[in-house]
Scaffold this active site. Structure first.
Site, PDB file in Angstrom:
ATOM      1  N   SER A   1      53.186  34.271  34.873  1.00 13.85           N
ATOM      2  CA  SER A   1      54.034  35.215  34.847  1.00 13.85           C
ATOM      3  C   SER A   1      55.329  34.896  35.700  1.00 13.85           C
ATOM      4  CB  SER A   1      53.464  36.618  35.947  1.00 13.85           C
ATOM      5  OG  SER A   1      54.226  37.836  35.669  1.00 13.85           O
TER       6      SER A   1
ATOM      7  N   HIS B   1      54.880  29.755  46.512  1.00 16.05           N
ATOM      8  CA  HIS B   1      55.059  29.354  47.625  1.00 16.05           C
ATOM      9  C   HIS B   1      56.257  29.824  48.433  1.00 16.05           C
ATOM     10  CE1 HIS B   1      52.054  25.816  47.611  1.00 16.05           C
ATOM     11  NE2 HIS B   1      52.288  26.144  46.357  1.00 16.05           N
TER      12      HIS B   1
ATOM     13  N   ASP C   1      56.810  26.147  40.022  1.00 20.52           N
ATOM     14  CA  ASP C   1      57.407  25.476  38.880  1.00 20.52           C
ATOM     15  C   ASP C   1      57.745  26.581  37.732  1.00 20.52           C
ATOM     16  OD1 ASP C   1      56.449  23.204  40.484  1.00 20.52           O
ATOM     17  OD2 ASP C   1      54.999  22.493  38.633  1.00 20.52           O
TER      18      ASP C   1
END
Length: 284
Positions: free
Chosen positions: A246, A145, A88
């Site tokens: 980050s 991911h 995200d």
């Protein structure tokens, strides 16, 4: 002088690692009242949607870091066709890698070879490919991911500074992503080579991977790590996480076709970013 430029400049003399380790100790506290205060204040400040979490009760987490790296409930992020977002966040930059150069921000370019740890041979398969950068804000889900299914070829820890990686800093600190501490993970995929670069930042206490646990801080030297057994991850599978937020830079060995019409698009993990032709000719 603009506020953004001043914000970037005052970071140079700061003891980046000391600040980050101190914050990391606070984020690991198991004192119930303190960790609950930190978690509730964070949820309120950044409007975190706990309904998406596998554990929606903020007080159930043992420490702030467990909350920050919380898992999502099953089905919260369906995995789309094609190349998908690894996290995200904000798709801050994407496009072609021209002769080993990536775009950091408007008017700011940086070296692919430096980003990947200074090894020209490691960088060679990506020199004429594509890249995409996803910035994770404090309110975002912070597990990373796989954008494609792949098998880990090597992992490289690269020490460095840990400037903030927000847009203000990216606009004014040259070669930001190639200066910060980072973890480079090289994968073989059916669509060609893939580099997943997890970039550290101010107050990021650590970077973890699912196959090796906590990686940073590791050393003051570049460390190349190989594994005896092959590590294969499916598209959409978790590969790592940030203990405080980050940026992820993805480098592809082939030219990718991106769906986004403009920069700074909000993306969610598993959302389609585009595609890479499986039979694209290898560039050099």
């Amino acid at each position: 002088m603009t506020r953004d430029k001043l914000f970037a400049l005052i970071q140079y003399p700061l003891p980046h690692h000391l600040i980050s380790r101190m914050v990391g100790c606070l984020a690991e506290t198991r004192l119930g009242w303190l960790k609950n205060v930190l978690i509730r204040a964070f949820i309120k400040r950044f409007k975190v949607d706990m309904e998406e979490a596998a554990e929606p009760d903020p007080t159930a987490y043992a420490c702030f870091n467990d909350f920050f790296t919380r898992a999502l409930r099953k089905g919260a992020r369906p995995i789309a066709e094609g190349m998908v977002s690894p996290a995200d966040g904000t798709l801050s930059q994407f496009g072609r890698t021209h002769h080993g150069t990536l775009i950091q921000a408007k008017g700011q370019a940086y070296s692919l070879t430096s980003l990947l740890g200074g090894d020209m041979h490691r960088a060679a398969p990506f020199r004429q490919g594509s890249f995409a950068t996803v910035y994770l804000s404090p309110s975002d889900y912070h597990r990373v991911h796989m954008p494609l299914a792949g098998t880990l070829k090597e992992m490289v820890y690269v020490p460095g500074r840990i400037f903030s990686v927000n847009q203000a800093t990216a606009d004014h600190v040259p070669g930001l992503f190639a200066r910060n501490e980072r973890l480079v993970c090289i994968f073989d995929t059916e669509e060609g080579p893939l580099a997943m670069v997890l970039v550290g930042a101010m107050i990021v206490a650590a970077i973890e991977t699912v196959w090796a646990g906590q990686i940073t801080p590791l050393s003051d030297q570049v460390q190349r790590i190989r594994f005896d057994e092959p590590i294969t991850l499916e598209k959409g599978a978790e590969m790592g996480r940030f203990k405080l937020g980050s940026t992820v830079v993805m480098c592809f060995g082939h030219e990718a076709s991106f769906d986004a019409a403009s920069l700074d698009a909000n993306v969610r993990m598993g959302e389609r970013l585009g595609e890479i032709p499986k039979h694209a000719p290898q560039t050099s």
